[in-house]
Design a protein around this motif. Structure first.
Motif, short mmCIF file in Angstrom:
data_model
loop_
_atom_site.label_atom_id
_atom_site.label_comp_id
_atom_site.label_asym_id
_atom_site.label_seq_id
_atom_site.Cartn_x
_atom_site.Cartn_y
_atom_site.Cartn_z
N TYR A 31 0.81 -1.17 -3.72
CA TYR A 31 0.74 -0.35 -2.50
C TYR A 31 2.14 0.10 -2.07
CZ TYR A 31 0.25 0.93 2.41
OH TYR A 31 0.33 1.59 3.61
N ARG A 66 4.97 8.40 -2.38
CA ARG A 66 4.42 9.30 -1.35
C ARG A 66 5.51 9.76 -0.40
NH1 ARG A 66 -0.26 7.11 2.71
NH2 ARG A 66 1.23 5.41 2.90
N ALA A 79 -4.43 9.00 7.93
CA ALA A 79 -4.71 8.64 6.54
C ALA A 79 -5.40 7.29 6.47
CB ALA A 79 -3.42 8.61 5.72
N ALA A 101 -5.65 4.05 3.17
CA ALA A 101 -5.22 3.68 1.82
C ALA A 101 -5.88 2.36 1.48
CB ALA A 101 -3.70 3.56 1.75
N TYR A 135 7.78 1.30 9.97
CA TYR A 135 7.68 -0.12 9.62
C TYR A 135 9.00 -0.58 8.99
CZ TYR A 135 2.46 -0.41 9.85
OH TYR A 135 1.15 -0.44 10.22
N PHE A 158 2.00 8.03 7.41
CA PHE A 158 0.79 8.53 8.08
C PHE A 158 0.91 8.38 9.58
CE2 PHE A 158 -0.09 4.01 7.50
CZ PHE A 158 -0.85 3.64 8.60
N ARG A 213 -1.39 7.63 13.26
CA ARG A 213 -2.58 6.82 13.60
C ARG A 213 -3.81 7.68 13.85
NH1 ARG A 213 -1.21 1.84 11.74
NH2 ARG A 213 0.92 1.42 12.40
N GLY A 242 -7.37 4.83 9.05
CA GLY A 242 -7.75 3.46 8.77
C GLY A 242 -7.03 2.56 9.75
N ILE A 267 -3.33 -5.09 13.11
CA ILE A 267 -1.86 -5.06 13.12
C ILE A 267 -1.42 -4.75 14.54
CG2 ILE A 267 0.19 -3.81 12.31
CD1 ILE A 267 -1.38 -3.30 9.68
N CYS A 310 -4.75 -2.66 2.10
CA CYS A 310 -3.38 -2.55 1.57
C CYS A 310 -2.51 -3.77 1.83
CB CYS A 310 -2.71 -1.30 2.10
SG CYS A 310 -2.51 -1.34 3.87
C1 3EB Z 1 -1.75 -0.24 8.59
O1 3EB Z 1 -2.03 0.08 9.75
C2 3EB Z 1 -2.90 -0.63 7.74
O2 3EB Z 1 -0.79 3.81 3.79
O3 3EB Z 1 -1.97 5.58 4.24
C3 3EB Z 1 -3.93 2.20 7.32
C4 3EB Z 1 -4.05 3.60 7.23
C5 3EB Z 1 -3.10 1.54 6.44
C6 3EB Z 1 -3.32 4.31 6.27
C7 3EB Z 1 -1.70 4.38 4.41
C8 3EB Z 1 -2.38 2.26 5.49
C9 3EB Z 1 -2.49 3.63 5.40
O4 3EB Z 1 -0.59 -0.28 8.15
C10 3EB Z 1 -2.97 0.06 6.46
#
Ligand code: 3EB
Length: 296
Positions: free
Chosen positions: A107, A114, A133, A135, A168, A179, A181, A197, A201, A282
């Protein structure tokens, strides 16, 4: 066009795309753009049109240890296909998503490729243009990416209790995930709200590692927060005449019954289109991820 989930071989029916993620419950397909018709694509790229929307699918064999390279190539292809359109939503299906190659989780390698593709295509301020997005893992051999782009500039949203994924810290990989939210955009008479997604978190940290009930609590709380930010109240527009589509990704098939009971008592209503899928998430400690698309 229709996306069909499951392990059976491709039917080859025109306008049907198969993703090798087993369906655990609900509708075994996703049809957000039922009227989208195929238009000429190219090698390794399928394209569809629905009004001003361009929907596309790029796919390439996952080739460890070069997943970053594969992701970068696919994303360059995707971005080139969009031309001047704006990205609204991307779905990523990644083989062996939690396995490691050369010390890097797949990942994270995917995120690296990406991010480099976005930066080289859109420049140093690419983060502001990133769409919603998801993943998750696939059992197929290919990295599969499905995208939607349109002519109107979309609005992107962040969750006030989550650090934007594109910020992050490096403990989550050498290049942050690319991506937003949520993304909302108009197309003709329709308004699309894509909720990414969403998982357990807060900040950038995983909440309740490998504990399903607490992860569901946290995920539902995050959905409530993003719903508020996009202007849909606390319940993703449940009280309005909006078509709602949900996908629920579960790492463990055995979690289906408990998850369904919980979500039917809180999030979901009978008119929603819902698909439960068996997929790795992921982060290895995440057991559930939920995405939503609202169309009105
Ligand atoms: C997160 O919030 C959980 O890498 O495109 C959620 C939505 C997550 C998209 C991506 C990853 C992605 O980090 C994982």
């Amino acid at each position: 066009m229709r996306i069909v989930f499951g392990g059976a071989p491709a039917t080859g029916a025109p306008g049907t795309l198969r993703i090798e993620v087993p369906c655990l419950g609900g509708a075994p397909f996703e049809e957000l753009f039922a009227d989208a018709a195929p238009v000429p694509g190219g090698p390794g790229i399928d394209l569809y049109r629905s009004g001003g929307l361009l929907i596309g699918h790029v796919s390439a064999p996952f080739a460890a240890p070069d997943l970053a390279e594969t992701a970068q190539t696919l994303y360059r292809q995707l971005l080139a296909a969009c031309g001047n359109r704006h990205l609204f939503r991307i779905w990523n299906y990644i083989p062996h998503i939690n396995e490691f190659a050369a010390g890097l989780e797949n990942y994270h390698a995917f995120c690296r490729g990406r991010s480099i593709a976005f930066e080289s295509f859109l420049g140093g301020r690419f983060q502001a243009l990133l769409p919603a997005a998801s993943a998750v893992g696939t059992r197929g051999k290919n990295l599969e990416v499905i995208f939607v782009a349109g002519e109107n500039a979309p609005r992107h949203f962040e969750n006030p209790e989550q650090i934007p994924a594109y910020r992050y810290p490096p403990e989550h990989g050498p290049r942050s995930p690319s991506f937003a939210r949520a993304t909302a955009a108009r197309e003709g008479t329709r308004t699309f709200t894509f909720i990414s997604g969403t998982a357990a978190i807060k900040g950038h940290q995983t909440v309740a590692p490998s504990a399903l009930p607490a992860q569901l609590d946290c995920t539902l709380d995050n959905l409530r927060l993003i719903s508020r930010v996009v202007g849909r109240g606390e319940h993703l527009g449940a009280e309005h005449a909006v078509q709602r589509h949900f996908k629920i990704y579960l790492r463990h098939a055995a979690d289906l019954a408990a998850t369904r009971t919980r979500l039917e008592a809180s999030l979901l209503k009978p008119s929603d289109r819902v698909t439960y899928l068996h997929a790795e998430i992921c982060r290895a400690a995440l057991d559930v991820e939920i995405e939503a698309t609202l169309i009105d």
